[in-house]
Design a protein around this motif. Structure first.
Motif, PDB file in Angstrom:
ATOM      1  N   VAL A  13      15.791 -35.838   7.469  1.00 41.91           N
ATOM      2  CA  VAL A  13      14.803 -34.757   7.397  1.00 41.91           C
ATOM      3  C   VAL A  13      15.157 -33.869   6.217  1.00 41.91           C
ATOM      4  O   VAL A  13      16.304 -33.456   6.059  1.00 41.91           O
ATOM      5  CB  VAL A  13      14.772 -33.936   8.700  1.00 41.91           C
ATOM      6  CG1 VAL A  13      13.720 -32.838   8.612  1.00 41.91           C
ATOM      7  CG2 VAL A  13      14.481 -34.847   9.893  1.00 41.91           C
ATOM      8  N   LEU A  14      14.168 -33.599   5.375  1.00 43.88           N
ATOM      9  CA  LEU A  14      14.335 -32.733   4.220  1.00 43.88           C
ATOM     10  C   LEU A  14      13.500 -31.475   4.432  1.00 43.88           C
ATOM     11  O   LEU A  14      12.386 -31.540   4.968  1.00 43.88           O
ATOM     12  CB  LEU A  14      13.858 -33.408   2.925  1.00 43.88           C
ATOM     13  CG  LEU A  14      14.490 -34.700   2.451  1.00 43.88           C
ATOM     14  CD1 LEU A  14      13.939 -35.897   3.213  1.00 43.88           C
ATOM     15  CD2 LEU A  14      14.219 -34.900   0.962  1.00 43.88           C
ATOM     16  N   GLY A  15      14.020 -30.348   3.994  1.00 39.17           N
ATOM     17  CA  GLY A  15      13.272 -29.104   4.080  1.00 39.17           C
ATOM     18  C   GLY A  15      13.488 -28.261   2.842  1.00 39.17           C
ATOM     19  O   GLY A  15      14.576 -28.266   2.258  1.00 39.17           O
ATOM     20  N   VAL A  16      12.434 -27.560   2.430  1.00 40.09           N
ATOM     21  CA  VAL A  16      12.523 -26.650   1.288  1.00 40.09           C
ATOM     22  C   VAL A  16      12.330 -25.221   1.794  1.00 40.09           C
ATOM     23  O   VAL A  16      11.347 -24.928   2.484  1.00 40.09           O
ATOM     24  CB  VAL A  16      11.463 -26.982   0.216  1.00 40.09           C
ATOM     25  CG1 VAL A  16      11.493 -25.935  -0.899  1.00 40.09           C
ATOM     26  CG2 VAL A  16      11.705 -28.376  -0.362  1.00 40.09           C
ATOM     27  N   PHE A  17      13.296 -24.357   1.449  1.00 39.01           N
ATOM     28  CA  PHE A  17      13.264 -22.951   1.866  1.00 39.01           C
ATOM     29  C   PHE A  17      13.084 -22.046   0.647  1.00 39.01           C
ATOM     30  O   PHE A  17      13.632 -22.316  -0.425  1.00 39.01           O
ATOM     31  CB  PHE A  17      14.576 -22.562   2.549  1.00 39.01           C
ATOM     32  CG  PHE A  17      14.816 -23.203   3.878  1.00 39.01           C
ATOM     33  CD1 PHE A  17      14.503 -22.536   5.052  1.00 39.01           C
ATOM     34  CD2 PHE A  17      15.372 -24.477   3.974  1.00 39.01           C
ATOM     35  CE1 PHE A  17      14.743 -23.121   6.285  1.00 39.01           C
ATOM     36  CE2 PHE A  17      15.615 -25.068   5.193  1.00 39.01           C
ATOM     37  CZ  PHE A  17      15.296 -24.385   6.351  1.00 39.01           C
ATOM     38  N   ARG A  18      12.342 -20.969   0.846  1.00 45.11           N
ATOM     39  CA  ARG A  18      12.284 -19.893  -0.133  1.00 45.11           C
ATOM     40  C   ARG A  18      12.571 -18.580   0.589  1.00 45.11           C
ATOM     41  O   ARG A  18      11.881 -18.218   1.534  1.00 45.11           O
ATOM     42  CB  ARG A  18      10.908 -19.800  -0.812  1.00 45.11           C
ATOM     43  CG  ARG A  18      10.844 -18.625  -1.823  1.00 45.11           C
ATOM     44  CD  ARG A  18       9.430 -18.375  -2.337  1.00 45.11           C
ATOM     45  NE  ARG A  18       9.012 -19.420  -3.256  1.00 45.11           N
ATOM     46  CZ  ARG A  18       7.854 -20.048  -3.169  1.00 45.11           C
ATOM     47  NH1 ARG A  18       7.022 -19.787  -2.177  1.00 45.11           N
ATOM     48  NH2 ARG A  18       7.541 -20.984  -4.061  1.00 45.11           N
ATOM     49  N   ASP A  19      13.640 -17.897   0.163  1.00 49.19           N
ATOM     50  CA  ASP A  19      14.037 -16.621   0.767  1.00 49.19           C
ATOM     51  C   ASP A  19      14.160 -16.730   2.291  1.00 49.19           C
ATOM     52  O   ASP A  19      13.724 -15.852   3.031  1.00 49.19           O
ATOM     53  CB  ASP A  19      13.029 -15.532   0.404  1.00 49.19           C
ATOM     54  CG  ASP A  19      12.953 -15.283  -1.092  1.00 49.19           C
ATOM     55  OD1 ASP A  19      13.999 -15.424  -1.766  1.00 49.19           O
ATOM     56  OD2 ASP A  19      11.858 -14.964  -1.595  1.00 49.19           O
ATOM     57  N   GLY A  20      14.766 -17.824   2.748  1.00 50.08           N
ATOM     58  CA  GLY A  20      15.009 -18.003   4.171  1.00 50.08           C
ATOM     59  C   GLY A  20      13.851 -18.558   4.961  1.00 50.08           C
ATOM     60  O   GLY A  20      13.990 -18.851   6.153  1.00 50.08           O
ATOM     61  N   GLU A  21      12.695 -18.744   4.335  1.00 48.55           N
ATOM     62  CA  GLU A  21      11.508 -19.253   5.029  1.00 48.55           C
ATOM     63  C   GLU A  21      11.322 -20.735   4.722  1.00 48.55           C
ATOM     64  O   GLU A  21      11.354 -21.149   3.565  1.00 48.55           O
ATOM     65  CB  GLU A  21      10.264 -18.478   4.597  1.00 48.55           C
ATOM     66  CG  GLU A  21       8.982 -18.983   5.244  1.00 48.55           C
ATOM     67  CD  GLU A  21       7.738 -18.308   4.687  1.00 48.55           C
ATOM     68  OE1 GLU A  21       6.625 -18.720   5.080  1.00 48.55           O
ATOM     69  OE2 GLU A  21       7.878 -17.385   3.858  1.00 48.55           O
ATOM     70  N   LEU A  22      11.131 -21.534   5.762  1.00 50.15           N
ATOM     71  CA  LEU A  22      10.897 -22.967   5.588  1.00 50.15           C
ATOM     72  C   LEU A  22       9.468 -23.180   5.103  1.00 50.15           C
ATOM     73  O   LEU A  22       8.508 -22.919   5.823  1.00 50.15           O
ATOM     74  CB  LEU A  22      11.129 -23.703   6.912  1.00 50.15           C
ATOM     75  CG  LEU A  22      10.946 -25.228   6.890  1.00 50.15           C
ATOM     76  CD1 LEU A  22      11.937 -25.879   5.927  1.00 50.15           C
ATOM     77  CD2 LEU A  22      11.105 -25.802   8.299  1.00 50.15           C
TER      78      LEU A  22
END
Length: 274
Positions: A13-22
């Motif tokens: 599973v891959l996830g991209v976060f920006r400023d702690g938000e998925l």
């Protein structure tokens, strides 16, 4: 932005976060035969589909229970992102007090789940990960990882039935709706699904009693489930309080925040952004 990899035995599973938000996540098959370039091209396609620029990725964190794939993914990240990834392994900061006899034997996925669950829900709690294996982890109100139980997952049990019993077919993992089944496929589904539900109920009941004594605070024990089959299994048991499918990815983001200065850009001769 942060790119997180949760590499399991069956799926990654891959996830991209920006400023702690998925922002987004993907599930792909874990394949130890794939090369770094094959994984790299796959990730490029996933990013292009979501219109994410790889140059916007500032850091990468990886947790895996498949050592043979770690080298490949680490090399892919360095080549395609120009980043030396943070790897969840012995010595990394987690905020947990690990009471395991040998902490090096504790799977990275179990550590990450425990970190996320305690951060989000407090303690004491039990975390159940219903994946290739089904794991149960006990965490105290003081963020102590006390130990747990490891059992074969539903998929493993299904594969063993098919491989070891000559007349039994492969079956889809679906709830048959009843236990008095009039054909082999429904009978196998009943045994696999309801048998697993019964195991979950028993282990949680026993673990709660032990955890209440070890924790000693008198606070109620919450039960959090994650993993691919968590929704199906939770539908037939009463012991699960919360199903949280993104628990592992969020745990990776929490651990990254504690270790974010450990990552670095790859040397120029390793970068070669393709």
């Amino acid at each position: 932005m942060l790119l997180a990899f949760d590499i399991g035995n069956s799926n990654t599973v891959l996830g991209v976060f920006r400023d702690g938000e998925l922002l987004t996540n993907w599930r792909i098959e874990t394949d130890s035969h794939k090369s770094a370039d094959e994984y790299g091209m796959l990730v490029k396609q996933l990013f292009a589909d979501q219109k994410i620029d790889r140059k916007d990725i500032d850091d990468v964190i990886i947790a895996t229970v498949v050592p043979s794939v770690l080298y490949t993914i680490r090399h892919m990240v360095m080549k395609y992102f120009g980043i030396v990834p943070i790897v969840v392994e012995s010595g990394i900061k987690t905020g947990l007090i690990v009471k395991y006899d040998n902490p090096k034997q504790l799977g990275a996925d179990r550590i990450v789940n425990a970190v996320a669950a305690h951060q989000k829900y407090g303690g004491p709690l039990i975390v159940i990960d219903l994946g290739t294996a089904t794991t149960f982890c006990a965490i105290s109100s003081k963020a102590e990882y006390l130990g747990g139980t490891i059992a074969p997952g539903v998929k493993i049990s299904s594969e063993v039935l098919f491989e070891k019993a000559a007349k039994l077919p492969k079956v889809e993992l679906e709830d048959p709706g009843h236990t008095i089944c009039r054909n082999t496929i429904l009978g196998m589904q009943s045994g696999l699904i309801y048998g697993h539900m019964g195991m979950v109920e028993f282990i949680v009941r026993k673990m709660k009693k032990e955890l209440e004594k070890l924790d000693g605070t008198g606070q109620p024990v919450r039960v959090i489930a994650t993993g691919g089959l968590s929704t199906m299994i939770s539908s037939g048991v009463e012991c699960i309080d919360v199903v949280d499918k993104m628990l592992t990815l969020e745990g990776l983001e929490f651990i990254y925040e504690k270790n974010r200065h450990h990552g670095r850009r790859a040397p120029k001769n390793e970068e070669g952004l393709v």
